[in-house]
Motif scaffolding. Structure first.
Motif, PDB file in Angstrom:
ATOM      1  N   GLN A  79       0.895  -1.260  -0.101  1.00 48.26           N
ATOM      2  CA  GLN A  79       0.064  -0.120   0.027  1.00 48.26           C
ATOM      3  C   GLN A  79       0.787   1.328   0.102  1.00 48.26           C
ATOM      4  N   CYS A  80       0.447   2.326  -0.590  1.00 47.85           N
ATOM      5  CA  CYS A  80       1.180   3.686  -0.542  1.00 47.85           C
ATOM      6  C   CYS A  80       0.840   4.425   0.310  1.00 47.85           C
ATOM      7  N   LEU A  81      -0.115   4.255   1.215  1.00 48.67           N
ATOM      8  CA  LEU A  81      -0.382   5.071   2.152  1.00 48.67           C
ATOM      9  C   LEU A  81      -0.954   4.270   3.328  1.00 48.67           C
ATOM     10  N   SER A  82      -0.522   4.260   4.430  1.00 50.43           N
ATOM     11  CA  SER A  82      -0.802   3.359   5.397  1.00 50.43           C
ATOM     12  C   SER A  82      -1.868   4.186   6.426  1.00 50.43           C
ATOM     13  N   PRO A  83      -2.852   3.654   7.170  1.00 50.04           N
ATOM     14  CA  PRO A  83      -3.858   4.325   7.882  1.00 50.04           C
ATOM     15  C   PRO A  83      -3.133   5.116   8.990  1.00 50.04           C
ATOM     16  N   THR A  84      -1.903   4.769   9.493  1.00 53.18           N
ATOM     17  CA  THR A  84      -1.434   5.570  10.686  1.00 53.18           C
ATOM     18  C   THR A  84      -0.471   6.862  10.020  1.00 53.18           C
ATOM     19  N   GLU A  85      -0.321   6.741   8.716  1.00 56.89           N
ATOM     20  CA  GLU A  85       0.138   7.850   8.362  1.00 56.89           C
ATOM     21  C   GLU A  85      -0.710   8.992   7.971  1.00 56.89           C
ATOM     22  N   ILE A  86      -1.936   8.629   7.835  1.00 57.45           N
ATOM     23  CA  ILE A  86      -2.936   9.710   7.367  1.00 57.45           C
ATOM     24  C   ILE A  86      -3.913  10.043   8.591  1.00 57.45           C
ATOM     25  N   GLY A  87      -4.185   8.825   9.465  1.00 60.33           N
ATOM     26  CA  GLY A  87      -4.935   9.232  10.484  1.00 60.33           C
ATOM     27  C   GLY A  87      -6.501   8.938  10.153  1.00 60.33           C
ATOM     28  N   PRO A  88      -7.292   9.826  10.948  1.00 67.45           N
ATOM     29  CA  PRO A  88      -8.695   9.851  10.527  1.00 67.45           C
ATOM     30  C   PRO A  88      -9.097  10.388   9.203  1.00 67.45           C
ATOM     31  N   GLU A  89      -8.169  11.105   8.608  1.00 68.88           N
ATOM     32  CA  GLU A  89      -8.583  11.863   7.305  1.00 68.88           C
ATOM     33  C   GLU A  89      -8.292  11.144   6.236  1.00 68.88           C
ATOM     34  N   ILE A  90      -8.053  10.039   6.124  1.00 69.64           N
ATOM     35  CA  ILE A  90      -7.671   9.231   5.204  1.00 69.64           C
ATOM     36  C   ILE A  90      -8.431   9.179   3.744  1.00 69.64           C
ATOM     37  N   SER A  92      -9.360  11.812   2.703  1.00 68.47           N
ATOM     38  CA  SER A  92      -9.368  13.207   2.096  1.00 68.47           C
ATOM     39  C   SER A  92      -8.369  13.060   0.915  1.00 68.47           C
ATOM     40  N   PHE A  93      -7.871  11.836   0.633  1.00 69.52           N
ATOM     41  CA  PHE A  93      -6.791  11.747  -0.449  1.00 69.52           C
ATOM     42  C   PHE A  93      -7.413  10.743  -1.470  1.00 69.52           C
ATOM     43  N   SER A  94      -6.849  11.166  -2.607  1.00 67.90           N
ATOM     44  CA  SER A  94      -7.058  10.206  -3.669  1.00 67.90           C
ATOM     45  C   SER A  94      -5.737   9.534  -4.284  1.00 67.90           C
ATOM     46  N   TYR A  95      -5.982   8.191  -4.829  1.00 64.96           N
ATOM     47  CA  TYR A  95      -4.824   7.579  -5.264  1.00 64.96           C
ATOM     48  C   TYR A  95      -5.012   7.189  -6.826  1.00 64.96           C
ATOM     49  N   VAL A 138      -0.334  10.072  -4.623  1.00 66.61           N
ATOM     50  CA  VAL A 138      -1.311  10.446  -3.451  1.00 66.61           C
ATOM     51  C   VAL A 138      -1.644  11.899  -3.778  1.00 66.61           C
ATOM     52  N   GLN A 139      -2.848  12.128  -4.216  1.00 68.32           N
ATOM     53  CA  GLN A 139      -3.175  13.339  -4.149  1.00 68.32           C
ATOM     54  C   GLN A 139      -4.059  13.983  -2.920  1.00 68.32           C
ATOM     55  N   MET A 141      -7.100  15.923  -2.019  1.00 71.87           N
ATOM     56  CA  MET A 141      -8.290  16.184  -2.812  1.00 71.87           C
ATOM     57  C   MET A 141      -8.826  17.746  -2.650  1.00 71.87           C
ATOM     58  N   ARG A 142      -8.283  18.351  -1.518  1.00 70.47           N
ATOM     59  CA  ARG A 142      -8.874  19.844  -1.538  1.00 70.47           C
ATOM     60  C   ARG A 142      -8.135  20.813  -2.457  1.00 70.47           C
ATOM     61  N   SER A 143      -6.774  20.399  -3.098  1.00 73.73           N
ATOM     62  CA  SER A 143      -6.002  21.151  -3.727  1.00 73.73           C
ATOM     63  C   SER A 143      -5.558  20.527  -4.991  1.00 73.73           C
ATOM     64  N   TYR A 144      -5.795  19.211  -5.083  1.00 77.90           N
ATOM     65  CA  TYR A 144      -5.509  18.367  -6.119  1.00 77.90           C
ATOM     66  C   TYR A 144      -3.984  18.206  -6.173  1.00 77.90           C
ATOM     67  N   LYS A 145      -3.243  18.561  -5.219  1.00 76.85           N
ATOM     68  CA  LYS A 145      -1.838  18.469  -5.334  1.00 76.85           C
ATOM     69  C   LYS A 145      -0.995  17.221  -4.897  1.00 76.85           C
ATOM     70  N   ILE A 146      -0.032  16.770  -5.406  1.00 77.06           N
ATOM     71  CA  ILE A 146       0.374  15.362  -5.255  1.00 77.06           C
ATOM     72  C   ILE A 146       1.108  15.771  -3.977  1.00 77.06           C
ATOM     73  N   VAL A 147       0.868  14.719  -2.900  1.00 77.26           N
ATOM     74  CA  VAL A 147       1.660  15.121  -1.694  1.00 77.26           C
ATOM     75  C   VAL A 147       2.596  13.771  -1.378  1.00 77.26           C
ATOM     76  N   LYS A 148       2.439  12.694  -2.460  1.00 75.51           N
ATOM     77  CA  LYS A 148       3.501  11.479  -2.106  1.00 75.51           C
ATOM     78  C   LYS A 148       3.363  10.649  -3.345  1.00 75.51           C
ATOM     79  N   ARG A 149       4.718  10.459  -3.788  1.00 78.39           N
ATOM     80  CA  ARG A 149       4.967   9.687  -4.924  1.00 78.39           C
ATOM     81  C   ARG A 149       5.992   8.245  -4.530  1.00 78.39           C
ATOM     82  N   ILE A 150       5.569   7.388  -4.591  1.00 80.94           N
ATOM     83  CA  ILE A 150       6.460   6.052  -4.400  1.00 80.94           C
ATOM     84  C   ILE A 150       6.418   4.917  -5.191  1.00 80.94           C
ATOM     85  N   TYR A 151       7.413   4.290  -5.195  1.00 87.41           N
ATOM     86  CA  TYR A 151       7.685   3.171  -6.372  1.00 87.41           C
ATOM     87  C   TYR A 151       7.609   1.854  -5.744  1.00 87.41           C
ATOM     88  N   PHE A 152       7.456   0.651  -5.959  1.00 82.51           N
ATOM     89  CA  PHE A 152       7.193  -0.596  -5.575  1.00 82.51           C
ATOM     90  C   PHE A 152       7.810  -1.490  -6.657  1.00 82.51           C
TER      91      PHE A 152
END
Length: 240
Positions: A79-90, A92-95, A138-139, A141-152
């Motif tokens: 997974q590219c974003l874990s719930p512990t990173e985002i918390g309750p506002e998960i 608020s992001f799009s993938y 990971v974007q 959603m309020r600003s459509y700005k990419i906040v994370k890019r990760i490769y696997f």
């Protein structure tokens, strides 16, 4: 004069809310959180109405690549974003996911869209076709700005390649050579042990001689000092 008086009254009563302290960001890349304390500062520098809150933070949106090697037929997920990173506002992001099949790369030209809506990819079970590089953006959603890019980087290999037995793969000549080397190592280890044992015995012998010599010399010096301090004369031997 009235305007000048009003200016000084506003200046004396003006307050501002200032950040007093904050923790470091919860993640080294991507969107995280930090705990920040803010206080209202009055004209005389007095702190009032302090508040501690959790705010978003972003240090670096590029997170590099993670490598995984998995077996064919085994379940696996990443997974590219874990719930512990985002918390309750998960929510608020799009993938968005992209894939470069069969190769491990970070060249964005080689990636094609990969259809999935969530932030988790599951293989159940994994197939060789699943090997390649997966990129997750990971974007916010309020600003459509990419906040994370990760490769696997995913390698999928057959199970029989992992269960390699070195001894089984040796030929008869290689087995004989291996046994010969083991016998030579055992033969050379015995003289070395004997030399070490002889060296320890010699060291102990020299140590005991040193102690004995020291004790004899000490006794002689003690007797000489005794005769000198007591005023005794050594006995005279008769002359011939």
């Amino acid at each position: 004069m009235l305007e000048l008086a009003t200016y000084f009254i506003v200046k004396l009563t003006a307050t501002a809310r200032v950040s007093i302290s904050s923790t470091s960001c919860s993640v080294t890349c991507g969107m995280g959180y930090k705990v920040e304390e803010t206080c209202q500062i009055g004209p005389n520098g007095e702190r009032r109405y302090c508040d501690i809150r959790k705010v978003e933070c972003l240090t670096n949106w590029l997170c590099g690549m993670l490598h995984f090697t998995i077996l064919v037929g085994k379940p696996f997920e990443f997974q590219c974003l874990s719930p512990t990173e985002i918390g309750p506002e998960i929510k608020s992001f799009s993938y968005s996911w992209r894939i470069a099949r069969g190769i491990i790369t970070t060249d964005d030209v080689l990636f094609k869209p990969f259809k999935t809506t969530g932030f988790v990819i599951k293989f159940s079970p994994a197939k060789e076709y699943d090997a390649g590089t997966y990129r997750c953006d990971v974007q916010f959603m309020r600003s459509y700005k990419i906040v994370k890019r990760i490769y696997f980087g995913i390698r999928v290999i057959p199970g029989h390649l992992v269960d390699l037995n070195f001894d089984k793969s040796l030929t008869l000549e290689q087995h004989l050579e291996s046994e010969k080397e083991k016998n030579q190592q055992n033969a050379t280890s015995v003289p070395v042990q004997k030399q070490q044992h002889f060296g320890r015995q010699r060291t102990l012998f020299v140590f005991l001689i040193g102690i004995g010599s020291g004790m004899v010399g000490g006794i002689l010096l003690h007797n000489i000092f005794y005769y000198l301090t007591c005023g005794l004369q050594f006995p005279e031997f008769p002359s011939r």
